[in-house]
Enzyme design. Structure first.
Site, PDB file in Angstrom:
ATOM      1  N   THR A 156       0.819  -1.212   0.000  1.00  0.00           N
ATOM      2  CA  THR A 156       0.000   0.000   0.000  1.00  0.00           C
ATOM      3  C   THR A 156       0.852   1.260   0.000  1.00  0.00           C
ATOM      4  OG1 THR A 156      -1.649  -1.241   1.280  1.00  0.00           O
ATOM      5  CG2 THR A 156      -1.934   1.139   1.134  1.00  0.00           C
ATOM      6  N   VAL A 236      12.173   3.898   5.148  1.00  0.00           N
ATOM      7  CA  VAL A 236      10.986   4.136   5.970  1.00  0.00           C
ATOM      8  C   VAL A 236      10.322   2.795   6.290  1.00  0.00           C
ATOM      9  CG1 VAL A 236      10.564   6.492   5.185  1.00  0.00           C
ATOM     10  CG2 VAL A 236       9.578   4.577   3.899  1.00  0.00           C
ATOM     11  N   ALA A 237      11.093   1.717   6.195  1.00  0.00           N
ATOM     12  CA  ALA A 237      10.606   0.373   6.522  1.00  0.00           C
ATOM     13  C   ALA A 237      10.911   0.097   7.988  1.00  0.00           C
ATOM     14  CB  ALA A 237      11.254  -0.657   5.583  1.00  0.00           C
ATOM     15  N   ARG A 238      11.746  -0.862   8.265  1.00  0.00           N
ATOM     16  CA  ARG A 238      12.219  -1.145   9.615  1.00  0.00           C
ATOM     17  C   ARG A 238      13.738  -1.054   9.615  1.00  0.00           C
ATOM     18  NH1 ARG A 238       7.812  -0.149  11.098  1.00  0.00           N
ATOM     19  NH2 ARG A 238       6.363  -1.430  12.299  1.00  0.00           N
ATOM     20  N   ASP A 262      14.421   6.785   8.774  1.00  0.00           N
ATOM     21  CA  ASP A 262      13.389   7.060   9.773  1.00  0.00           C
ATOM     22  C   ASP A 262      13.350   5.972  10.841  1.00  0.00           C
ATOM     23  OD1 ASP A 262      11.057   8.659  10.702  1.00  0.00           O
ATOM     24  OD2 ASP A 262       9.968   6.792  10.286  1.00  0.00           O
ATOM     25  N   GLU A 267      16.017   1.570  18.950  1.00  0.00           N
ATOM     26  CA  GLU A 267      15.213   2.775  19.136  1.00  0.00           C
ATOM     27  C   GLU A 267      14.765   2.877  20.591  1.00  0.00           C
ATOM     28  OE1 GLU A 267      12.003   2.997  16.317  1.00  0.00           O
ATOM     29  OE2 GLU A 267      13.311   2.694  14.595  1.00  0.00           O
ATOM     30  N   HIS A 286      11.621   7.930  13.621  1.00  0.00           N
ATOM     31  CA  HIS A 286      10.506   6.997  13.448  1.00  0.00           C
ATOM     32  C   HIS A 286       9.180   7.764  13.497  1.00  0.00           C
ATOM     33  CE1 HIS A 286       9.413   2.478  13.911  1.00  0.00           C
ATOM     34  NE2 HIS A 286       8.556   3.111  13.134  1.00  0.00           N
TER      35      HIS A 286
END
Length: 320
Positions: A156, A236-238, A262, A267, A286
């Site tokens: 998506t 912008v995934a993991r 990101d 984290e 993130h």
């Protein structure tokens, strides 16, 4: 669906206010919300419907005998023991798509920041330093038009991002583990077994894929070696999709021109991380999925799943 025919919803999150969003919906059931794990433990024994994300711990199953549906507030569900949920007959649905527009827009913003070196403008502002055309000996600022972008993860988010990139006149390629054709017309499909060939053509590589055993450290030393020296990586995934040590080496040696992240292996990112001091790296904390519409979008999915639970129909974004 009348609220007196479905049980109270229990929500647990330190930031997102699911209860306030449910209260805007006339037909929604009541909601009890907590913000800490300790408070969740006090009430979970009564919960049939639980809306939760990172506060989830698998040992909560031992004190949640009535649980029937878990609606994850996030797309990622790595924290859930899927086998134990399946054995208990507990449905788990994620929030895939709830922040697709936000993440796609964030990825686009990071790409523009790298192309136009907007991050330097903010640094110059703080230093009261005037930097204009002709004063910088480095390569010229870039236009995105006619550049090649490879999006790894054509779900998506990737689909929305692909359409943004096409609107800017970019040549878009997309890769995903599924072999079925891509959903966005005009995007060149790259099979995962030929990923490095796709990397070699790309001016920008944008990661929007989920973290799975197949994507863990997908972008490693060999992947960076396949990229152009003037290419940039955007994640912008993991965090674990990128091998962090390999990224730092690629940035420091000029193996790639720059990167924007990101998400990170650890984290919050510790102050000791060498990532903080890389001059050719743009970082956000993130926040790609942050949007003023997040609760609204999650509750839309939740209410569809409550209706499906009542009627026995198909659920939205069902994992188990």
């Amino acid at each position: 669906m009348p609220h007196d025919q479905i049980p109270c919803i229990y929500a647990a999150h330190s930031y997102y206010d699911i209860r306030r969003e449910l209260e805007k919906r006339p037909s929604a059931p009541p909601c009890i919300q907590v913000t800490t794990l300790d408070d969740l433990k006090k009430i979970i024994a009564d919960a049939e419907i639980l809306v939760i994300s990172m506060l989830w711990k698998n040992d909560l199953l031992e004190i949640a005998p009535r649980l029937r549906l878990i609606q994850s507030i996030s797309s990622g569900v790595e924290q859930f023991d899927l086998n134990r949920l399946k054995a208990r007959g507990i449905h788990l649905c994620n929030a895939r798509g709830a922040n697709a527009s936000a993440v796609a827009e964030h990825a686009l913003a990071l790409m523009l920041s790298l192309a136009r070196r907007l991050y330097e403008a903010r640094d110059n502002q703080k230093m009261c330093r005037w930097s204009t055309t002709g004063t910088d000996p480095r390569p010229r600022l870039q236009e995105l038009s006619e550049k090649n972008v490879l999006i790894v993860g054509m779900g998506t988010i990737g689909d929305r991002l692909a359409r943004f990139c096409q609107a800017l006149g970019m040549n878009v390629s997309g890769a995903r583990h599924s072999a079925r054709p891509l959903d966005v017309a005009g995007v060149r499909q790259i099979t995962m077994d030929r990923l490095h060939e796709g990397l070699a053509d790309a001016d920008y590589v944008i990661l929007t894929c989920p973290l799975t055993p197949q994507t863990h450290h997908l972008i490693d030393t060999a992947a960076f070696a396949a990229m152009k020296r003037d290419a940039c990586l955007i994640n912008v995934a993991r965090g674990a999709v990128v091998e962090e040590a390999a990224l730092i080496h690629a940035l420091d040696t000029g193996r790639i021109a720059g990167a924007a992240l990101d998400t990170y292996d650890e984290e919050p990112l510790p102050a000791s991380s060498p990532l903080w001091s890389r001059p050719n790296l743009v970082m956000t904390g993130h926040t790609a999925g942050e949007t003023q519409f997040y609760e609204r979008n999650v509750v839309d999915i939740l209410l569809r799943n409550l209706a499906a639970l009542k009627t026995g129909g198909p659920m939205t974004n069902m994992i188990v």
